[in-house]
Design an enzyme around this catalytic site. Sequence first.
Site, PDB file in Angstrom:
ATOM      1  N   THR A 292      -0.002  65.319  44.457  1.00  0.00           N
ATOM      2  CA  THR A 292       0.801  64.400  43.647  1.00  0.00           C
ATOM      3  C   THR A 292       1.072  63.153  44.483  1.00  0.00           C
ATOM      4  O   THR A 292       1.071  63.221  45.719  1.00  0.00           O
ATOM      5  CB  THR A 292       2.147  65.028  43.245  1.00  0.00           C
TER       6      THR A 292
ATOM      7  N   LYS B 187      22.388  55.306  33.635  1.00  0.00           N
ATOM      8  CA  LYS B 187      23.597  55.982  33.153  1.00  0.00           C
ATOM      9  C   LYS B 187      24.746  54.986  33.173  1.00  0.00           C
ATOM     10  O   LYS B 187      25.344  54.733  34.205  1.00  0.00           O
ATOM     11  CB  LYS B 187      23.895  57.202  34.012  1.00  0.00           C
TER      12      LYS B 187
ATOM     13  N   TRP C 228      23.464  56.953  28.088  1.00  0.00           N
ATOM     14  CA  TRP C 228      22.158  56.741  28.710  1.00  0.00           C
ATOM     15  C   TRP C 228      21.440  55.557  28.067  1.00  0.00           C
ATOM     16  O   TRP C 228      21.397  55.441  26.842  1.00  0.00           O
ATOM     17  CB  TRP C 228      21.280  57.996  28.548  1.00  0.00           C
TER      18      TRP C 228
END
Length: 548
Positions: free
Chosen positions: A187, A443, A448
């Site tokens: 990754t 946030k 959100w």
Amino acid sequence: MLSTMQDVSLTVTRILKHGMTIHGKSQVTTWTGEAEPQRRSFAEIGERATRLANALKDELGVVGDQRVATLMWNNGEHVEAYFAIPSMGAVLHTLNLRLPAEQLIWIVNHAADRVVIANGTLLPLLAPLLPHLPTIEHVVVAGPGDRSLLDGCAPQVHEYEELIADRPTTFDWPEIDERSAAALCYTSGTTGDPKGVAYSHRSIYLHSMQVNMAESMGLTDQDTTLVVVPQFHVNAWGLPHATFMTGINMLMPDRFLQPAPLAEMIERERPTHAAAVPTIWQGLLAEVTANPRDLSSMSQVTIGGSACPPALMEAYDRLGVRLCHAWGMTETSPLGTMAHPPAGLTPEEEWPYRITQGRLPASVEARLVGPAGEILAWDGESAGELEVRGAWIAGSYYGGAGGENFRPEDKISEDGWLKTGDVGVISADGFLTLTDRAKDVIKSGGEWISSVDLENALMAHPEVAEAAVVAVPDERWGERPLATVVLTEGSTVSYTDLRDFLAQTVAKWQLPERWALVPAVPKTSVGKFDKKVIRKSYADGELEVTEL
Ligand code: AMP
């Protein structure tokens, strides 16, 4: 009662044998930057892969599940390595040539690669790393490039073409347990050390079948796919394997990934399909707007890796090129979802489906998990972290040579689901809409804000070339959005204009008050917006921020 069915191993070897015989006439075309591209049939690629396997075994002594790395562009030789290495039982380890040197060194050492096959044009990158790669015993160099860069290096150096010349054109391919590793991909490691995902023969086989389903890319030997997504980025989204299953021709750009040569290769070679991340399509759009080219051969383009701005999709619609949005990860091989709308809809009705990340296929199970660990409804409204499981989804990470594979708590749930780190909603009919990465969501005062929604809305402005929005600390609200914007050439649009434009589609309390112009949005090694870098530039006071 036991079934009466045969139990055959699903392996990369089967895909190779099938592609090189049944689809022997299909072609891999590699761009060379010269008058003529390199053209090889699947039969030739298969034969050369067989010779490569013989060379790796007899000359370089590769045995068992040793790792053979590639540091290569997308090209014919890389496809040969894709099939030779796993089919002989070894493990193909594709190295991301855009990673910083320290990460590449870490990854090669972690995987204990014995051999690296490298393109000559990448030797300036490889040569300085070699003193730090004690497990590499052999470097095999393919294609043009200055070999003298390897003078005095410790590993033995081989010329790819010489190495595979005069080798047997048959190989006694071993019987391979379908669950064993065929390919290894790390990754991109935006947080912590990179993590190795080891794809099995079985997972690659099944994933290739999914790629070839009509609900996914659904191509045939009448198609040519332009594989822009790098072979080191989740196996080029599975395309080299899928193409050998059904004879899809491949057009490989090698190192010619800039918008102008891409436009030229599309016009000249007329691929019917292409696959790449949104930044490539943004770049190509700017190119063909300035220097028109005929892209109309591409009836379908798979776009994913990061959210596709709807404005980009509309712009390509106008060029007669249909972008199809897909979602996936290194850990998901990568095909998760693809956004083909359901049947029987008008173009207007299709639109809301096209801009989702797409529909789940039968073999990828998904669930949404709320903040308290509760499983949320598929009602198109309840937002939670996406978790997935299935036959081509990682259940653990590679532990390194001699180490145990491991299951980090923040990545794999106790009951074995992959925690994607993506936040979104799923509709009752299985269409996934991502609202953000868990760590990118803003946030603000207990609510959100989706950074992706703001970016998409901004990028719909005709004078905005790119926009990335990140959360920055705010005394009153905890976090607020900072909009970083790249304007099109000659644009004089003001921040107030942009905010007013946003206000047409975005709730007032979500509108960013902090704005900064940037020459380009920083990108990760696989071409995604690198929000970590933006946050750091802001924290270090490097951005010229205007507050409205
Ligand atoms: P990688 O493993 O580098 O391919 O990154 C996987 C991540 O890319 C996913 O977890 C998503 O956050 C992001 N991603 C991939 N495809 C999409 C998409 N179509 N829309 C939004 N984010 C995406």
